[in-house]
Design a protein around this motif. Sequence first.
Motif, PDB file in Angstrom:
ATOM      1  N   VAL A 649     -49.296  35.674 -19.973  1.00 26.47           N
ATOM      2  CA  VAL A 649     -50.626  35.106 -19.803  1.00 26.47           C
ATOM      3  C   VAL A 649     -51.440  36.020 -18.890  1.00 26.47           C
ATOM      4  N   GLY A 650     -52.676  36.304 -19.304  1.00 26.19           N
ATOM      5  CA  GLY A 650     -53.551  37.184 -18.531  1.00 26.19           C
ATOM      6  C   GLY A 650     -53.533  38.611 -19.008  1.00 26.19           C
ATOM      7  N   ASP A 651     -52.544  38.980 -19.846  1.00 28.16           N
ATOM      8  CA  ASP A 651     -52.476  40.355 -20.334  1.00 28.16           C
ATOM      9  C   ASP A 651     -53.610  40.649 -21.308  1.00 28.16           C
ATOM     10  N   GLN A 652     -54.107  41.851 -21.231  1.00 28.32           N
ATOM     11  CA  GLN A 652     -55.051  42.342 -22.231  1.00 28.32           C
ATOM     12  C   GLN A 652     -54.244  42.896 -23.398  1.00 28.32           C
ATOM     13  N   VAL A 653     -54.673  42.555 -24.619  1.00 27.61           N
ATOM     14  CA  VAL A 653     -53.948  43.030 -25.792  1.00 27.61           C
ATOM     15  C   VAL A 653     -54.920  43.810 -26.666  1.00 27.61           C
ATOM     16  N   GLY A 654     -54.392  44.781 -27.334  1.00 23.25           N
ATOM     17  CA  GLY A 654     -55.229  45.614 -28.193  1.00 23.25           C
ATOM     18  C   GLY A 654     -55.277  45.118 -29.622  1.00 23.25           C
ATOM     19  N   ASP A 655     -56.179  45.701 -30.392  1.00 24.66           N
ATOM     20  CA  ASP A 655     -56.332  45.353 -31.804  1.00 24.66           C
ATOM     21  C   ASP A 655     -55.040  45.641 -32.550  1.00 24.66           C
ATOM     22  N   GLY A 656     -54.472  44.649 -33.236  1.00 26.65           N
ATOM     23  CA  GLY A 656     -53.259  44.823 -34.013  1.00 26.65           C
ATOM     24  C   GLY A 656     -51.982  44.639 -33.233  1.00 26.65           C
ATOM     25  N   ALA A 657     -52.060  44.336 -31.950  1.00 25.63           N
ATOM     26  CA  ALA A 657     -50.846  44.177 -31.144  1.00 25.63           C
ATOM     27  C   ALA A 657     -50.065  42.935 -31.590  1.00 25.63           C
ATOM     28  N   GLU A 658     -48.751  43.060 -31.675  1.00 24.24           N
ATOM     29  CA  GLU A 658     -47.901  41.926 -32.026  1.00 24.24           C
ATOM     30  C   GLU A 658     -47.756  41.022 -30.804  1.00 24.24           C
ATOM     31  N   LEU A 659     -48.029  39.711 -30.946  1.00 29.80           N
ATOM     32  CA  LEU A 659     -48.067  38.785 -29.822  1.00 29.80           C
ATOM     33  C   LEU A 659     -46.727  38.096 -29.590  1.00 29.80           C
ATOM     34  N   LEU A 660     -46.064  37.705 -30.664  1.00 33.99           N
ATOM     35  CA  LEU A 660     -44.741  37.078 -30.547  1.00 33.99           C
ATOM     36  C   LEU A 660     -44.020  37.233 -31.871  1.00 33.99           C
ATOM     37  N   ARG A 661     -42.692  36.996 -31.828  1.00 37.48           N
ATOM     38  CA  ARG A 661     -41.887  37.132 -33.047  1.00 37.48           C
ATOM     39  C   ARG A 661     -41.305  35.771 -33.429  1.00 37.48           C
ATOM     40  N   LEU A 662     -41.342  35.502 -34.735  1.00 35.10           N
ATOM     41  CA  LEU A 662     -40.735  34.291 -35.286  1.00 35.10           C
ATOM     42  C   LEU A 662     -39.523  34.673 -36.121  1.00 35.10           C
ATOM     43  N   GLU A 663     -38.468  33.875 -35.991  1.00 36.28           N
ATOM     44  CA  GLU A 663     -37.299  34.050 -36.850  1.00 36.28           C
ATOM     45  C   GLU A 663     -37.169  32.845 -37.770  1.00 36.28           C
ATOM     46  N   ALA A 664     -36.527  33.042 -38.903  1.00 40.04           N
ATOM     47  CA  ALA A 664     -36.351  31.950 -39.863  1.00 40.04           C
ATOM     48  C   ALA A 664     -35.421  30.891 -39.260  1.00 40.04           C
TER      49      ALA A 664
END
Length: 664
Positions: A649-664
């Motif tokens: 929380v509070g991080d700056q993220v760039g265009d296209g950055a992956e935010l989190l990963r989901l697994e099946a």
Amino acid sequence: MFKKILIANRGEIACRVAATARRLGVKTVAVYSEADARAKHVQACDEAVLIGGPAPRDSYLQWQRILDAAKASGAEAVHPGYGFLSENEEFAQACAEAGLVFIGPPASAIKAMGLKAESKRLMEAAGVPLVPGYHGAEQDPALLKAEAERIGYPVLIKASAGGGGKGMRAVMKAEDFEAALASCKREAINSFGDDAVLIERYVQKPRHIEIQVFGDTQGDCVYLFERDCSVQRRHQKVLEEAPAPGMTAERRREMGEAAVAAAQAVGYVGAGTVEFIAEQDGRFYFMEMNTRLQVEHPVTEAITGQDLVEWQLRVAAGQPLPLKQDELRMSGHAIEARICAENPEAGFLPATGSLHIARWPQHVSFERGDVRLDAGVGEGDEISPYYDSMVAKLIVWGEDRAQALARLDAALRDTHIVGLQTNVAFLRRCAATKSFSEADLDTGLIERERAALFETPGLPFTITAAAVVAHTLAVEALQQTDDPWSRRDGWRLYGAAIRRFDLELAGTHHEVKLARRHQGGMQLTVEGQQLPFAVNSVGTESHELILGEGLAQKRVMVKVYAQGEKMAVFAEQGSAIVTEIDPIAHAGEGSAEAGRLTAPMPGKMVSFLAQPGDKVTKGQALAVMEAMKMEHTISAPRDGIVAELLFAVGDQVGDGAELLRLEA
């Protein structure tokens, strides 16, 4: 005159009858179904009675309930409108037996004209011209085929008890006759409970011309000139006009007198329409008689200055016809366009939905005038699957046909309906075709003009995109605050701010960019083309777009209506429905299979709403991101388990950055 009448119908015709009755000092009683409890015709009448469920068979076709409502309310007469029970001889007879005046012809006239074969035998005896054909009672397939060969191909097979194009087939050659006959009979028995058919010569390039007739109880009958209703789809009318283009005074008199002879042959009283099929050389043949007021009657009113509903009420009350034949005059030209909830590009399939926006031309009259609207619905109303798809009728009048055409185009241009599909744009294209504008009319016009009607490019995408940008900027301007850090106009200390708009039109994705230049002004990039751009907005709906500069500059007036992510754009050049996609709200949808959620543009993480190990379902909110001074919630593209958070929380993220990963 009556003191009170009951209107056994709904929609625009019920509203029209109520308005005329009120002008004459006659009170009205509406009947309505459960689906129509808040309908416009209910509000237009003095009283209203619920008669059943939404489906017509449970309400508007239940004539005993209608008679009970008339008696209970003290009505003296029943106006059937058109459709439903308007041509039902049993209902007309039941009204008479109940001591109620049926505002229409006697049951005997309805019966005589109800069966096509029987009516044509009557017309032949009355000297009314008929299409060469077989109208006999014998229905042996071998005899029918022999009659078709006698008449000569092509022939038309028609259900004797039919209407609306059901049980009707054109047969071009003898080897197709038996299959077409079997198909017509099946359709006829399913639609009308009677599989009898008649055979007629199939007229090539026919015009559909009808004569408005009126009879009174004193035995007088007149014709109020003609209407051309040739523009049709699926044997149903699209555009109607009066008078018929190219009609000579002599031919008008011949057709009018033939129509009067047809009406008098069955002892006709009230408003009726005698329909003729006409060849291009002017020869005409009786087709059928509609024993009621027609949907297109306003064009006759426009050129004669007469109120045909008022005529109906006066004649039904026993009064003589208001005018004699030699007193009737016509002036100018009128055209009616039927606005329907349907999709022309999908074979005119009916559509349902809510009239989220229903805006009509300025200065429109709801009874008289150069531009008239007959509508039984308004903004916010539902178009249900239970009834006819017609939303409204737009009627224009001009000193001549050219002026009427110009007024029709302007009126259709200014008719804005949002929330469901309609044929408004199609009507405008239809009226603008070479065939219609030059009065080269026949019932095959729509098929002949397919390229102009279905393959013509719509509103240019550049205008559509600029309109969406203008609307968005206008909405944001209304939300603007004095806080400089909350401004959303993209101001920069130096350089240009570039903003991206993701638009989807007809299934195709488009990326549009808006640049605010440091020296002032804006620039749009649409489909690789850079255009100087400015806009003058009035509220959030009306915008003047200024595209280009110098001699190449274009000014375009547009209206934009938003419904969620969808925007409807209307302009002089046409209309379009476009979706403005919020890339953050839809983040991750394109990479659902990989389970990745990515930031479509730079921003700051505000919060995560799930932690590693949590089970989540598709559509569940997972994170909140701030971009362009707004917070956006990002949802799960599919079911899964949160494997890892890739930012804090509070991080700056760039265009296209992956935010989190989901697994099946």
